[in-house]
Scaffold this motif. Structure first.
Motif, PDB file in Angstrom:
ATOM      1  N   HIS A  49     -64.923 -66.808  59.488  1.00  0.00           N
ATOM      2  CA  HIS A  49     -65.840 -66.388  58.143  1.00  0.00           C
ATOM      3  C   HIS A  49     -64.814 -66.294  56.967  1.00  0.00           C
ATOM      4  O   HIS A  49     -65.651 -66.786  55.877  1.00  0.00           O
ATOM      5  CB  HIS A  49     -66.328 -64.927  58.692  1.00  0.00           C
ATOM      6  CG  HIS A  49     -67.237 -64.468  57.456  1.00  0.00           C
ATOM      7  ND1 HIS A  49     -68.520 -64.792  57.257  1.00  0.00           N
ATOM      8  CD2 HIS A  49     -66.999 -63.359  56.803  1.00  0.00           C
ATOM      9  CE1 HIS A  49     -68.929 -63.930  56.270  1.00  0.00           C
ATOM     10  NE2 HIS A  49     -68.034 -63.277  56.055  1.00  0.00           N
ATOM     11  N   MET A  50     -63.967 -65.744  56.998  1.00  0.00           N
ATOM     12  CA  MET A  50     -62.958 -65.504  56.010  1.00  0.00           C
ATOM     13  C   MET A  50     -62.554 -66.895  55.277  1.00  0.00           C
ATOM     14  O   MET A  50     -62.492 -66.982  54.087  1.00  0.00           O
ATOM     15  CB  MET A  50     -61.686 -64.831  56.562  1.00  0.00           C
ATOM     16  CG  MET A  50     -61.065 -63.799  55.399  1.00  0.00           C
ATOM     17  SD  MET A  50     -59.535 -63.243  56.231  1.00  0.00           S
ATOM     18  CE  MET A  50     -59.998 -61.624  56.966  1.00  0.00           C
ATOM     19  N   ILE A  51     -62.259 -67.869  56.168  1.00  0.00           N
ATOM     20  CA  ILE A  51     -61.900 -69.129  55.775  1.00  0.00           C
ATOM     21  C   ILE A  51     -62.899 -69.838  54.737  1.00  0.00           C
ATOM     22  O   ILE A  51     -62.931 -70.459  54.186  1.00  0.00           O
ATOM     23  CB  ILE A  51     -61.338 -69.886  56.990  1.00  0.00           C
ATOM     24  CG1 ILE A  51     -59.969 -69.193  57.567  1.00  0.00           C
ATOM     25  CG2 ILE A  51     -60.627 -71.294  56.500  1.00  0.00           C
ATOM     26  CD1 ILE A  51     -59.600 -69.922  58.782  1.00  0.00           C
TER      27      ILE A  51
ATOM     28  N   MET B 244     -65.866 -68.494  53.606  1.00  0.00           N
ATOM     29  CA  MET B 244     -66.049 -67.848  52.405  1.00  0.00           C
ATOM     30  C   MET B 244     -65.175 -68.314  51.143  1.00  0.00           C
ATOM     31  O   MET B 244     -65.561 -68.776  50.101  1.00  0.00           O
ATOM     32  CB  MET B 244     -66.003 -66.375  52.470  1.00  0.00           C
ATOM     33  CG  MET B 244     -67.235 -65.655  53.286  1.00  0.00           C
ATOM     34  SD  MET B 244     -68.696 -66.240  52.645  1.00  0.00           S
ATOM     35  CE  MET B 244     -69.381 -67.039  54.138  1.00  0.00           C
ATOM     36  N   ASP B 245     -63.677 -68.440  51.467  1.00  0.00           N
ATOM     37  CA  ASP B 245     -62.729 -68.803  50.728  1.00  0.00           C
ATOM     38  C   ASP B 245     -63.072 -70.249  50.253  1.00  0.00           C
ATOM     39  O   ASP B 245     -62.906 -70.560  49.111  1.00  0.00           O
ATOM     40  CB  ASP B 245     -61.257 -68.528  51.168  1.00  0.00           C
ATOM     41  CG  ASP B 245     -60.430 -69.106  50.423  1.00  0.00           C
ATOM     42  OD1 ASP B 245     -59.875 -68.238  49.322  1.00  0.00           O
ATOM     43  OD2 ASP B 245     -59.517 -70.107  50.771  1.00  0.00           O
TER      44      ASP B 245
ATOM     45  N   GLU C 130     -66.054 -70.624  47.839  1.00  0.00           N
ATOM     46  CA  GLU C 130     -65.721 -70.179  46.739  1.00  0.00           C
ATOM     47  C   GLU C 130     -64.859 -71.233  45.885  1.00  0.00           C
ATOM     48  O   GLU C 130     -65.393 -71.518  44.698  1.00  0.00           O
ATOM     49  CB  GLU C 130     -64.902 -68.937  46.580  1.00  0.00           C
ATOM     50  CG  GLU C 130     -65.821 -67.706  47.124  1.00  0.00           C
ATOM     51  CD  GLU C 130     -64.906 -66.322  46.836  1.00  0.00           C
ATOM     52  OE1 GLU C 130     -65.568 -65.231  46.932  1.00  0.00           O
ATOM     53  OE2 GLU C 130     -63.681 -66.351  46.916  1.00  0.00           O
TER      54      GLU C 130
ATOM     55  N   LYS D 278     -67.000 -66.961  42.558  1.00  0.00           N
ATOM     56  CA  LYS D 278     -66.597 -65.867  43.094  1.00  0.00           C
ATOM     57  C   LYS D 278     -67.541 -64.857  43.660  1.00  0.00           C
ATOM     58  O   LYS D 278     -68.506 -64.505  42.864  1.00  0.00           O
ATOM     59  CB  LYS D 278     -65.611 -65.053  42.415  1.00  0.00           C
ATOM     60  CG  LYS D 278     -64.436 -64.437  42.702  1.00  0.00           C
ATOM     61  CD  LYS D 278     -63.072 -65.403  43.044  1.00  0.00           C
ATOM     62  CE  LYS D 278     -62.292 -64.580  43.623  1.00  0.00           C
ATOM     63  NZ  LYS D 278     -61.245 -65.565  44.366  1.00  0.00           N
TER      64      LYS D 278
ATOM     65  N   LYS E  98     -68.869 -61.281  44.912  1.00  0.00           N
ATOM     66  CA  LYS E  98     -68.657 -60.016  45.056  1.00  0.00           C
ATOM     67  C   LYS E  98     -68.552 -59.401  46.520  1.00  0.00           C
ATOM     68  O   LYS E  98     -69.609 -59.920  47.275  1.00  0.00           O
ATOM     69  CB  LYS E  98     -69.737 -59.192  44.028  1.00  0.00           C
ATOM     70  CG  LYS E  98     -69.370 -59.478  42.549  1.00  0.00           C
ATOM     71  CD  LYS E  98     -70.396 -58.719  41.767  1.00  0.00           C
ATOM     72  CE  LYS E  98     -70.244 -59.353  40.503  1.00  0.00           C
ATOM     73  NZ  LYS E  98     -71.543 -58.946  39.408  1.00  0.00           N
ATOM     74  N   LEU E  99     -68.248 -58.417  46.669  1.00  0.00           N
ATOM     75  CA  LEU E  99     -67.975 -57.742  48.086  1.00  0.00           C
ATOM     76  C   LEU E  99     -69.499 -57.373  48.575  1.00  0.00           C
ATOM     77  O   LEU E  99     -69.845 -57.695  49.530  1.00  0.00           O
ATOM     78  CB  LEU E  99     -67.020 -56.618  48.228  1.00  0.00           C
ATOM     79  CG  LEU E  99     -67.030 -55.781  49.493  1.00  0.00           C
ATOM     80  CD1 LEU E  99     -66.517 -56.629  50.736  1.00  0.00           C
ATOM     81  CD2 LEU E  99     -66.200 -54.548  49.404  1.00  0.00           C
ATOM     82  N   MET E 100     -70.070 -56.795  47.592  1.00  0.00           N
ATOM     83  CA  MET E 100     -71.736 -56.226  47.971  1.00  0.00           C
ATOM     84  C   MET E 100     -72.399 -57.555  48.115  1.00  0.00           C
ATOM     85  O   MET E 100     -73.166 -57.571  49.023  1.00  0.00           O
ATOM     86  CB  MET E 100     -72.213 -55.461  46.974  1.00  0.00           C
ATOM     87  CG  MET E 100     -71.169 -53.921  46.940  1.00  0.00           C
ATOM     88  SD  MET E 100     -71.364 -53.298  48.625  1.00  0.00           S
ATOM     89  CE  MET E 100     -73.149 -53.114  49.303  1.00  0.00           C
TER      90      MET E 100
ATOM     91  N   ILE F  34     -71.339 -60.600  49.449  1.00  0.00           N
ATOM     92  CA  ILE F  34     -71.045 -61.036  50.751  1.00  0.00           C
ATOM     93  C   ILE F  34     -71.555 -60.058  51.972  1.00  0.00           C
ATOM     94  O   ILE F  34     -72.144 -60.486  53.058  1.00  0.00           O
ATOM     95  CB  ILE F  34     -69.629 -61.285  51.010  1.00  0.00           C
ATOM     96  CG1 ILE F  34     -69.169 -62.061  50.035  1.00  0.00           C
ATOM     97  CG2 ILE F  34     -69.418 -61.576  52.589  1.00  0.00           C
ATOM     98  CD1 ILE F  34     -67.780 -62.316  50.201  1.00  0.00           C
ATOM     99  N   MET F  35     -71.831 -58.913  51.681  1.00  0.00           N
ATOM    100  CA  MET F  35     -72.114 -57.751  52.751  1.00  0.00           C
ATOM    101  C   MET F  35     -73.829 -58.089  52.862  1.00  0.00           C
ATOM    102  O   MET F  35     -74.099 -57.548  53.838  1.00  0.00           O
ATOM    103  CB  MET F  35     -71.716 -56.387  52.326  1.00  0.00           C
ATOM    104  CG  MET F  35     -70.334 -56.102  52.468  1.00  0.00           C
ATOM    105  SD  MET F  35     -69.400 -56.285  54.030  1.00  0.00           S
ATOM    106  CE  MET F  35     -70.615 -55.273  55.132  1.00  0.00           C
TER     107      MET F  35
ATOM    108  N   PHE G 278     -75.332 -60.736  52.786  1.00  0.00           N
ATOM    109  CA  PHE G 278     -75.703 -62.079  53.328  1.00  0.00           C
ATOM    110  C   PHE G 278     -76.315 -61.869  54.573  1.00  0.00           C
ATOM    111  O   PHE G 278     -75.400 -61.654  55.686  1.00  0.00           O
ATOM    112  CB  PHE G 278     -74.588 -63.305  53.173  1.00  0.00           C
ATOM    113  CG  PHE G 278     -74.104 -63.447  52.258  1.00  0.00           C
ATOM    114  CD1 PHE G 278     -74.739 -63.397  50.899  1.00  0.00           C
ATOM    115  CD2 PHE G 278     -72.880 -64.304  51.796  1.00  0.00           C
ATOM    116  CE1 PHE G 278     -74.390 -63.741  49.425  1.00  0.00           C
ATOM    117  CE2 PHE G 278     -72.492 -64.628  50.783  1.00  0.00           C
ATOM    118  CZ  PHE G 278     -73.286 -64.238  49.508  1.00  0.00           C
TER     119      PHE G 278
END
Lengths: 218, 82
Positions: free
Chosen positions: B42-44, B46-47, B50, B56, B58-60, B62-63, B65
């Motif tokens: 998931h981290m890879i 999203m990176d 982007e 880019k 924002k944290l909120m 992504i949270m 989605f």
């Protein structure tokens, strides 16, 4: 000895960060986050501080998710607790998002091979079960049963909030024999074990095996 | 960018990261639907997303989605604002 319990707040941030780093060492000198990301303990503390400031529930790095045991008015022990999946997302996914947002992206992407190794020993947490993490008693307060009382306090508070809590789970390193014995004494049994046959894992974690223990509640 | 084209580009990113051919994401797709989409992937993902779209999150964002459709809506909004 007068023991009182309360949820952690912003004033407890340093105590909670100490609890996280000490619990991460799991009786060794290795802080897995530092080993995985190739960062210092001080750099990790900055990241943890930012993550705790987010106050994002449903995972272990949620400041109000920590209950503090105070002995005679002094913070003596703490444990983080949450109901897995309560925010509609796995705790591991929420934590990923938090680390992605608060860690230098280059550092994070360089750590992918190490994270893959650590992931290989990860055990999925059970949806709906109360999870506990980062069990910590400050020096001078160990052996007083504060951890067991904190687990009971998490159960009591969740039930008071109307949540159905039928089991408590905790993830431990297989090498942490004193903690395993303490949980067994508190009625926990080992339900899952995962070992990675790659010596590189011991450079990242304090041992090559993770275990999941649980206690069924009445 | 047309939605179909965006999904096409996303499929290629997912195929590369998951190292699988024929990955097809749809608006209702979630991590649970795709084998191998764990917290690390998931981290890879999203990176990579982007970097691919030069945006880019924002944290909120992504949270919030709940599925790929939510993410696509966010990407479109960011691309339109460029």
């Amino acid at each position: 000895m007068s023991v009182t319990f309360r949820r952690a707040n912003a004033a407890d941030k340093d105590f909670v960060i100490k609890a996280i780093t000490e619990a991460e060492k799991s009786g060794s000198d290795t802080i897995s986050y530092c080993a995985v990301f190739s960062i210092t303990e001080d750099e990790l503390k900055v990241i943890l501080g930012k993550i705790l400031d987010e106050e994002m529930g449903g995972q272990e790095l949620y400041l109000p998710g920590f209950i503090i045991a105070e002995v005679d008015g002094v913070p003596a022990a703490t444990i983080s607790g949450w109901i897995e999946g309560e925010e509609g997302m796995a705790s591991s996914m929420i934590k990923s998002n938090l680390f992605m947002y608060h860690t230098d992206r280059e550092v994070l992407m360089k750590a992918v091979p190490q994270m893959k190794l650590v992931n290989a020993v990860n055990i999925d947490r059970e949806q709906g079960a109360l999870q506990i993490e980062y069990v910590y008693s400050a020096e001078g307060y160990r052996g007083r049963g504060l951890a067991a009382q904190l687990v009971d306090e998490h159960i009591r508070r969740n039930r008071e909030e109307g949540k159905q809590v039928e089991k408590v789970q905790v993830m431990l390193m297989g090498s942490n024999a004193p903690a395993i014995r303490a949980y067994e004494k508190a009625g926990f049994i080992t339900v899952k074990e995962k070992k990675l046959d790659d010596p590189a894992i011991t450079k990242l974690l304090s041992c090559d095996t993770k275990i999941l223990m649980e206690r069924i509640l009445n | 960018m047309e939605e179909n084209e965006l999904y096409g580009q996303l499929n290629k990113i997912y195929e590369t990261i998951l190292k699988k051919e024929g990955v097809t994401v749809a608006p209702e797709t979630t991590a649970a639907d795709i084998d191998g989409w764990d917290s690390l992937t998931h981290m890879i993902l999203m990176d990579s997303i982007e970097k691919h779209f030069y945006i880019k999150f924002k944290l909120m964002e992504i949270m919030k989605f709940n599925n790929v459709g939510d993410m696509v809506a966010c990407i479109q909004k960011k691309l339109a604002a460029k």
